[in-house]
Design an enzyme around this catalytic site. Structure first.
Site, PDB file in Angstrom:
ATOM      1  N   PRO A   1      22.254  27.315  20.933  1.00 50.72           N
ATOM      2  CA  PRO A   1      23.023  28.458  21.443  1.00 50.72           C
ATOM      3  C   PRO A   1      23.587  29.327  20.316  1.00 50.72           C
ATOM      4  O   PRO A   1      23.594  30.549  20.417  1.00 50.72           O
ATOM      5  CB  PRO A   1      24.140  27.800  22.257  1.00 50.72           C
ATOM      6  CG  PRO A   1      23.564  26.494  22.696  1.00 50.72           C
ATOM      7  CD  PRO A   1      22.645  26.055  21.596  1.00 50.72           C
TER       8      PRO A   1
ATOM      9  N   PHE B   1       9.710  21.690  22.679  1.00 52.08           N
ATOM     10  CA  PHE B   1      10.088  21.703  21.263  1.00 52.08           C
ATOM     11  C   PHE B   1      11.516  22.229  21.152  1.00 52.08           C
ATOM     12  O   PHE B   1      11.796  23.342  21.602  1.00 52.08           O
ATOM     13  CB  PHE B   1       9.108  22.635  20.554  1.00 52.08           C
ATOM     14  CG  PHE B   1       9.338  22.913  19.094  1.00 52.08           C
ATOM     15  CD1 PHE B   1       8.780  22.097  18.112  1.00 52.08           C
ATOM     16  CD2 PHE B   1      10.059  24.032  18.687  1.00 52.08           C
ATOM     17  CE1 PHE B   1       8.940  22.401  16.757  1.00 52.08           C
ATOM     18  CE2 PHE B   1      10.218  24.337  17.338  1.00 52.08           C
ATOM     19  CZ  PHE B   1       9.661  23.511  16.380  1.00 52.08           C
TER      20      PHE B   1
ATOM     21  N   LEU C   1       5.945  26.141  13.486  1.00 51.17           N
ATOM     22  CA  LEU C   1       6.034  27.546  13.891  1.00 51.17           C
ATOM     23  C   LEU C   1       4.894  28.355  13.284  1.00 51.17           C
ATOM     24  O   LEU C   1       4.391  29.292  13.908  1.00 51.17           O
ATOM     25  CB  LEU C   1       7.392  28.133  13.492  1.00 51.17           C
ATOM     26  CG  LEU C   1       8.599  27.539  14.236  1.00 51.17           C
ATOM     27  CD1 LEU C   1       9.888  28.157  13.734  1.00 51.17           C
ATOM     28  CD2 LEU C   1       8.485  27.741  15.741  1.00 51.17           C
TER      29      LEU C   1
ATOM     30  N   GLU D   1       9.931  32.743  18.399  1.00 51.90           N
ATOM     31  CA  GLU D   1       9.112  32.317  17.250  1.00 51.90           C
ATOM     32  C   GLU D   1       9.327  33.236  16.058  1.00 51.90           C
ATOM     33  O   GLU D   1       8.390  33.609  15.360  1.00 51.90           O
ATOM     34  CB  GLU D   1       7.629  32.310  17.634  1.00 51.90           C
ATOM     35  CG  GLU D   1       7.333  31.405  18.803  1.00 51.90           C
ATOM     36  CD  GLU D   1       6.806  30.063  18.368  1.00 51.90           C
ATOM     37  OE1 GLU D   1       6.591  29.852  17.169  1.00 51.90           O
ATOM     38  OE2 GLU D   1       6.646  29.221  19.258  1.00 51.90           O
ATOM     39  N   GLY D   2      10.599  33.604  15.822  1.00 45.36           N
ATOM     40  CA  GLY D   2      10.919  34.533  14.745  1.00 45.36           C
ATOM     41  C   GLY D   2      10.939  35.931  15.313  1.00 45.36           C
ATOM     42  O   GLY D   2       9.922  36.422  15.818  1.00 45.36           O
TER      43      GLY D   2
ATOM     44  N   GLY E   1       1.133  55.735  35.806  1.00 41.83           N
ATOM     45  CA  GLY E   1       2.142  56.385  36.636  1.00 41.83           C
ATOM     46  C   GLY E   1       2.888  55.362  37.476  1.00 41.83           C
ATOM     47  O   GLY E   1       3.208  54.268  37.010  1.00 41.83           O
ATOM     48  N   GLY E   2       3.124  55.701  38.731  1.00 35.20           N
ATOM     49  CA  GLY E   2       3.855  54.809  39.625  1.00 35.20           C
ATOM     50  C   GLY E   2       3.142  53.483  39.815  1.00 35.20           C
ATOM     51  O   GLY E   2       3.777  52.432  39.916  1.00 35.20           O
TER      52      GLY E   2
ATOM     53  N   ALA F   1       2.109  27.906  15.672  1.00 30.41           N
ATOM     54  CA  ALA F   1       2.335  28.605  16.945  1.00 30.41           C
ATOM     55  C   ALA F   1       2.252  30.122  16.768  1.00 30.41           C
ATOM     56  O   ALA F   1       1.658  30.824  17.588  1.00 30.41           O
ATOM     57  CB  ALA F   1       3.688  28.210  17.514  1.00 30.41           C
TER      58      ALA F   1
ATOM     59  N   TRP G   1      16.782  28.053  25.171  1.00 28.74           N
ATOM     60  CA  TRP G   1      15.558  28.876  25.227  1.00 28.74           C
ATOM     61  C   TRP G   1      14.329  28.027  24.948  1.00 28.74           C
ATOM     62  O   TRP G   1      13.492  28.381  24.135  1.00 28.74           O
ATOM     63  CB  TRP G   1      15.617  30.050  24.238  1.00 28.74           C
ATOM     64  CG  TRP G   1      16.781  30.942  24.442  1.00 28.74           C
ATOM     65  CD1 TRP G   1      17.758  31.215  23.547  1.00 28.74           C
ATOM     66  CD2 TRP G   1      17.093  31.711  25.624  1.00 28.74           C
ATOM     67  NE1 TRP G   1      18.673  32.080  24.087  1.00 28.74           N
ATOM     68  CE2 TRP G   1      18.281  32.397  25.372  1.00 28.74           C
ATOM     69  CE3 TRP G   1      16.490  31.852  26.885  1.00 28.74           C
ATOM     70  CZ2 TRP G   1      18.894  33.226  26.307  1.00 28.74           C
ATOM     71  CZ3 TRP G   1      17.092  32.683  27.822  1.00 28.74           C
ATOM     72  CH2 TRP G   1      18.284  33.360  27.519  1.00 28.74           C
TER      73      TRP G   1
END
Lengths: 392, 248
Positions: free
Chosen positions: A141, A136, A247, A371-372, A347-348, A250, A169
């Site tokens: 840009p 879509f 949209l 999407e906003g 944690g880790g 979606a 995108w």
């Protein structure tokens, strides 16, 4: 990754609000995700590769256009079923859910809603079966939150349209067979055009080096004097409202999907907190950890109620765009915060690929933007309650 | 080929098991129910047979309306129709009488049950059904091949396999091996929608006496904490094994 032990929380017995069929849809999708997504997704995300082979599986389970009528290859399910599917798929990975959202709501939906019968018959069954993957093209840009400013345009050349411009995108772009592209005509009005891979002058360069949605392919759509047959124009709706309608669909799916990601983080953190021993007891026995878990389940429950109600409204064709904005914004933000808190609880271990949390967290940084954006959705609510747009 | 697959409605294997009514009944609160896994292998095998040589696959359950979602799932997976015999499945003999009556009325060529259901693990129903019908019976089956009305059945036995032959109609109790876990089918969305319009008939139970009654249930003793004994203290280990564990 360890065995997928996921169990969804249902703190307010919300399953009682769902039909027997909804529960079967959710269970089937969850089983599919446990079998096909969980075992492979971490590896693909680490390698930043789209698991192309699961497209057939997504089609087989019915994740492409579940609410599109059966005569066009969909399943004809209701909106809550669609939401539950997106929840379960995003529980696996936001990138996989993105592929489904794009295919269903941004490609099949406009062809079904704004296309003519020939276009529906030509494209929808192939999109439902996964033979075609779609994308879509709206964002450019220089035009993200302001899509109405787009410069991609087409000129009427008698027997065809000549399309020029670029989109950015775009999920699925590198592998898409068709693109639903929004472009302005010579009067400046926005229309949807179906552009097919192979049309001369149409290219889809891939966007590399993402730290988010790494198991989903993102790219650009570049149109350099592309001749688009006139029958590829979506005839039944034009203007910015047409892409915004897609949209809405979606974003509705994303509002549900975000709950899936949040549930997975909560479920993982809860299990870890009960098993991880520090100071001779499980860390779940410490107040600071309990605070995190209690807030997580509270927020998940609120988000579930919001989306369930939104699903009922959408089934009755009564949900407004602003209501959908509120749910998308609230739920993605909720999921992102839960992912960050859950990451800390582990944690880790929370930063390792042994657990899904950090992948969800990084994915949700895209979901909160696409999407906003988070901020734009707030302004939509602001505009809705005041009647005054703040972004113009 | 008319195939009947008997479907038990059982708690999911991850369920927490509790008892109610003074430990005389299973507490179903908060428990998720699924198709009995042994039956699911049989259902998938039945669908393969149908797809290869034609026929119909009917699924049946003896239960109240709480089992409808389980039957609906079997329809979504691919069964053609479902029959629920509307009664509490009080004991194995009662259930077997219901299934046998159904088979006599509808005339199936092959009845596939699971070797047992994973809730009460009685394992009696398939054998009782075969006895009531006076049909050949084999269980637990890990393989079933059909050539016309000739069935070749594989059974696991101690240290090997047993291959036997029978002529249809037969009753089998099946398990993994009829198909493998990877072959089990997840219903897809079109299947779920199609299941909406497939018949799920509810019929009354035939008269049958209940021959057994569960008096009490109890859980196994919880696992005790592990005692660690210093590797040099063999005397203490022997003493504990003798006095506490009572194994030597």
């Amino acid at each position: 990754m360890a065995t997928d032990l996921f169990q969804s929380p249902d703190y307010y017995q919300l399953d009682e609000l769902l039909s027997e069929e909804h529960l079967l849809v959710r269970e089937a999708t969850r089983d599919w995700v446990k079998k096909e997504v969980t075992p492979i997704i971490e590896d693909y995300a680490q390698r930043a590769e789209f698991p192309k082979h699961i497209v057939n599986g997504l089609a087989e389970v019915g994740a492409f256009g579940p609410y599109i009528p059966q005569e066009y290859g969909g399943a004809g399910l209701d909106q809550i079923s669609y939401g539950l599917m997106m929840q379960e798929i995003e529980r696996g990975d936001s990138g996989v859910r993105s592929t489904c959202s794009v295919q269903s709501s941004l490609v099949m939906y406009p062809i079904y809603k704004y296309g003519n019968e020939e276009q529906r018959k030509k494209y929808l069954p192939k999109l439902a079966s996964g033979e075609f993957l779609g994308c879509f093209g709206l964002t450019e840009p220089d035009h993200g939150s302001n899509p109405g400013g787009m410069i991609t345009n087409f000129k009427d050349k008698g027997d065809h349209y000549l399309l020029n411009g670029a989109k950015m995108w775009i999920s699925n772009a590198p592998f898409a067979d068709i693109a639903v592209v929004w472009a302005k005509d010579e009067t400046g009005r926005i229309h949807g055009l179906i552009v097919e891979r192979g049309m001369e002058g149409f290219t889809t360069p891939e966007t590399h080096n993402k730290w988010s949605l790494r198991a989903s392919a993102t790219g650009e759509l570049v149109f350099d004097n592309v001749k688009v047959p006139k029958e590829n124009l979506l005839p039944n709706k034009s203007g910015l409202g047409a892409p915004l309608g897609c949209l809405d669909s979606a974003r509705f799916g994303i509002a549900w999907g975000a709950i899936g990601a949040a549930m997975d983080c909560y479920d993982t953190a809860l299990r870890y907190a009960k098993e991880r021993i520090q100071f001779e007891k499980p860390i779940a026995s410490f107040q600071l950890q309990q605070k995190k878990l209690a807030e997580m389940i509270t927020e998940i429950t609120k988000a579930q109620l919001l989306t369930w109600r939104l699903g009922v409204l959408r089934n009755e064709d009564k949900a407004t765009s602003a209501q959908i904005s509120m749910a998308k914004r609230n739920n993605v933000d909720m999921a992102l915060k839960i992912a960050r808190e859950a990451r800390q609880m582990l944690g880790g271990m929370g930063i390792s690929g042994e657990y899904s949390i950090m992948r969800h967290m990084m994915n949700l940084e895209s979901v909160v933007t696409y999407e906003g954006t988070h901020d734009i959705h707030l302004l939509i609510t602001g505009m809705d309650v005041t009647g005054i747009p703040a972004f113009k | 080929m008319k195939i009947l697959v008997c479907i038990s409605h059982v708690p999911d294997t991850t369920s927490k098991i509790n008892f109610a009514d003074n430990n005389t009944a299973f507490d179903t609160a908060g428990v998720q129910f699924v198709i009995n896994p042994y039956d699911e292998f049989g259902l998938t095998r039945a669908l393969w047979i149908k797809e290869k040589q034609g026929g119909t696959v009917t699924v049946a359950n003896v239960g109240t309306n709480v089992t409808d979602p389980t039957l609906r799932k079997a329809l979504a997976i691919g069964a053609d129709d479902a029959i629920r015999i509307d009664a509490e499945p009080t004991d194995a003999f009662f259930v077997a009488k219901q299934i046998a009556a159904l088979v006599e009325e509808n005339g199936y060529d092959l009845v596939i049950c699971g070797q047992e259901s994973i809730d009460y693990n009685g394992g009696q129903v398939p054998g009782l059904v075969a006895a009531l019908l006076n049909w050949p019976f084999a269980s637990p089956c890990t393989g079933l091949e059909l050539d016309g009305t000739n069935a070749t059945i594989t059974r696991e036995i101690d240290g090997g396999k047993e291959i036997s032959k029978a002529t249809l109609p037969i009753v089998i109790g099946g398990k993994k091996g009829l198909v493998e876990e990877k072959d089990l089918r997840i219903p897809n969305m079109r299947g779920i929608m199609t299941a909406r319009t497939k018949p799920l008939l509810v019929r009354p139970a035939v008269d049958a006496e209940k021959r057994t009654t569960a008096v009490e249930y109890s859980k196994p003793e919880p696992k005790a904490a592990v005692k660690l004994i210093d590797k040099d203290n063999v005397e203490e280990l022997v003493k504990l094994l003798h006095e506490e564990a009572k194994v030597i």
